[in-house]
Design an enzyme around this catalytic site. Sequence first.
Site, PDB file in Angstrom:
ATOM      1  CE  LYS A 158      -4.031  -1.927   2.403  1.00 30.54           C
ATOM      2  NZ  LYS A 158      -5.044  -1.732   3.461  1.00 30.54           N
ATOM      3  CG  PHE A 202      -4.832  -9.671   0.011  1.00 30.58           C
ATOM      4  CD1 PHE A 202      -5.383  -8.409  -0.151  1.00 30.58           C
ATOM      5  CD2 PHE A 202      -5.444 -10.752  -0.614  1.00 30.58           C
ATOM      6  CE1 PHE A 202      -6.533  -8.220  -0.932  1.00 30.58           C
ATOM      7  CE2 PHE A 202      -6.596 -10.572  -1.395  1.00 30.58           C
ATOM      8  CZ  PHE A 202      -7.124  -9.302  -1.554  1.00 30.58           C
ATOM      9  CG  HIS A 208     -15.144  -0.449   3.784  1.00 28.96           C
ATOM     10  ND1 HIS A 208     -14.152   0.264   3.154  1.00 28.96           N
ATOM     11  CD2 HIS A 208     -15.741   0.425   4.614  1.00 28.96           C
ATOM     12  CE1 HIS A 208     -14.163   1.510   3.593  1.00 28.96           C
ATOM     13  NE2 HIS A 208     -15.133   1.637   4.469  1.00 28.96           N
ATOM     14  CE  LYS A 237     -16.575   3.681   1.344  1.00 22.64           C
ATOM     15  NZ  LYS A 237     -16.324   4.713   2.358  1.00 22.64           N
ATOM     16  NE  ARG A 292     -14.113  11.670   2.821  1.00 16.42           N
ATOM     17  CZ  ARG A 292     -13.276  10.660   2.688  1.00 16.42           C
ATOM     18  NH1 ARG A 292     -12.014  10.812   3.009  1.00 16.42           N
ATOM     19  NH2 ARG A 292     -13.690   9.486   2.270  1.00 16.42           N
TER      20      ARG A 292
HETATM   21  C1  MV4 Z   1      -7.053  -4.354   2.258  1.00 15.71           C
HETATM   22  C2  MV4 Z   1      -7.682  -5.476   1.669  1.00 15.71           C
HETATM   23  C3  MV4 Z   1      -7.273  -6.724   2.078  1.00 15.71           C
HETATM   24  N1  MV4 Z   1      -6.293  -6.862   2.985  1.00 15.71           N
HETATM   25  N2  MV4 Z   1      -6.084  -4.532   3.157  1.00 15.71           N
HETATM   26  C4  MV4 Z   1      -9.313  -0.961  -0.250  1.00 15.71           C
HETATM   27  C5  MV4 Z   1      -9.613   0.426   0.222  1.00 15.71           C
HETATM   28  C6  MV4 Z   1      -8.552   0.759   1.183  1.00 15.71           C
HETATM   29  N3  MV4 Z   1      -9.072   1.486   2.306  1.00 15.71           N
HETATM   30  C7  MV4 Z   1      -7.963  -0.530   1.583  1.00 15.71           C
HETATM   31  N4  MV4 Z   1      -8.574  -1.557   0.761  1.00 15.71           N
HETATM   32  C8  MV4 Z   1      -8.322  -2.869   1.014  1.00 15.71           C
HETATM   33  N5  MV4 Z   1      -7.372  -3.107   1.936  1.00 15.71           N
HETATM   34  C9  MV4 Z   1      -5.708  -5.772   3.493  1.00 15.71           C
HETATM   35  N6  MV4 Z   1      -4.722  -5.932   4.376  1.00 15.71           N
HETATM   36  C10 MV4 Z   1      -8.664  -5.249   0.731  1.00 15.71           C
HETATM   37  C11 MV4 Z   1      -8.980  -3.948   0.377  1.00 15.71           C
HETATM   38  C12 MV4 Z   1      -9.978  -3.855  -0.657  1.00 15.71           C
HETATM   39  C13 MV4 Z   1     -11.241  -3.412  -0.380  1.00 15.71           C
HETATM   40  C14 MV4 Z   1     -11.598  -2.988   0.885  1.00 15.71           C
HETATM   41  C15 MV4 Z   1     -12.850  -2.548   1.134  1.00 15.71           C
HETATM   42  C16 MV4 Z   1     -13.776  -2.524   0.112  1.00 15.71           C
HETATM   43  C17 MV4 Z   1     -13.451  -2.912  -1.148  1.00 15.71           C
HETATM   44  C18 MV4 Z   1     -12.183  -3.360  -1.419  1.00 15.71           C
HETATM   45  C19 MV4 Z   1     -11.876  -3.781  -2.702  1.00 15.71           C
HETATM   46  C20 MV4 Z   1     -10.632  -4.215  -2.954  1.00 15.71           C
HETATM   47  C21 MV4 Z   1      -9.679  -4.255  -1.943  1.00 15.71           C
END
Ligand code: MV4
Length: 449
Positions: A158, A202, A208, A237, A292
Amino acid sequence: MFKRILIANRGEIALRVIRACREMGIESVAVYSEADADSPHLQQADVKVCIGGSQSADSYLNVSAILQAAEQTGAKAIHPGYGFLAENALFAELCHQHKFTFIGPPPRVIRLMGDKDTARRTMKAAGVPVVPGSEGLIASPEHGLELAREIGFPVLLKATAGGGGKGMRICRAEGDFEGAFQQASMEAGKAFGNPGLYLEKFIEAGRHIEFQFMADGFGHVVHLGERECSVQRSHQKLVEESPSPVVDAALRAEVGQTVCSGVGAIGYVGAGTMEFLRSPEGELFFMEVNTRLQVEHPVTELVSGLDLVQEQIRIAANETLSWTQDEITLTGHAIECRINAEDPYAGFKPCPGLVEVFEPPLEVEGVTVRLDTHVTSGYRIPVFYDSMICKLIVHGADRDAARLGMLEALRRFKVEGIKTTIEVHQQILADERFAAGTYDTSLIEKMLG
Ligand code: MV4
């Protein structure tokens, strides 16, 4: 209390803030770009000022034009809405330097949380559970690979300057790592001017879930429960709801308390959201803090019966929080659909243009319907900004009442002249995985095939 507030934004959120101002007896100053000269939000404001050309960089991101408009109109505070300058620490700082109150957290807090690796380490130190991952930035591909082996594959790279899914790379095996690292670092450097990367395990099939909180300048912090935002496409979203179908009262109270102590530890002031990723095993891990007001704040307003924008303004005016945690009760269930002017059958390509007919459902039996929008029949959607035309929000006694009410509201929503995502929302709300509440962030991919 402020006599006059300038709203440094456009569209539905500008109208939302103007409404809060009016309800509090505060005058509002609307700013607008050339493309928005006929925008309906301007009629609702007490004063309007053109701040530049149609491109965002020339107007809604034009810091000096916005500060000048505030100066000219005698505004005492500036509400940034969301997007544009809302999470720009330098803008917040400049507001204060020019003796305007920035309606948002202190610049120091915006900066701290804007660096995602720092935010992660800060919240971990404050007792918030984080995804297993790196401590600090990755110094080299070799260093990263060593860490990835310790964490275990798959891992996610990231960008520390990213957020909201920008600048991420999944790495499923050792052989992928060096290439992924170089690409992600290059991309982050180009996009954010900062190539720094950190690493997390991951988590597959995550959900979320984000907690809304508010803090005043006297050390009081409350949470207003969570929103489930797992229905996303390309990190946009589409549907949000509160409460989450997988968070019960005990988990809400536990995580809510963690959120409050976490943000209390950094002297947070204002409204904010702490995002979590929920693993299929039911654990919640910190992802980031958004400093925000969020697009999806209405679902929290409907289940709490509270006005987040008014509270942001009171906090900025140095008042104490209006509610203690005990006074906050969450009732029923709210769902929001973000409706965009896009063609779902052409890869969700934006479809700006003339909205010939815009007839939203005003009432649906058995539920409360709220529509946050700046669009009316005859409105022309400019090509320069994002494609959201409205947020349709429904509140019902329980999740199924809200879901069925939303379906009915979507069926009755008449829009002509442009393509919209209304049909996609109908498909989502009718999907058996959504109806069962068992979906995760891969729902849309699965639905679209
Ligand atoms: C992640 C993840 C899986 N594992 N982190 C996407 C938005 C950002 N805030 C971080 N995101 C993600 N982080 C870990 N360690 C998967 C995502 C992610 C995701 C998260 C929420 C909603 C949709 C998503 C779509 C793809 C990846």
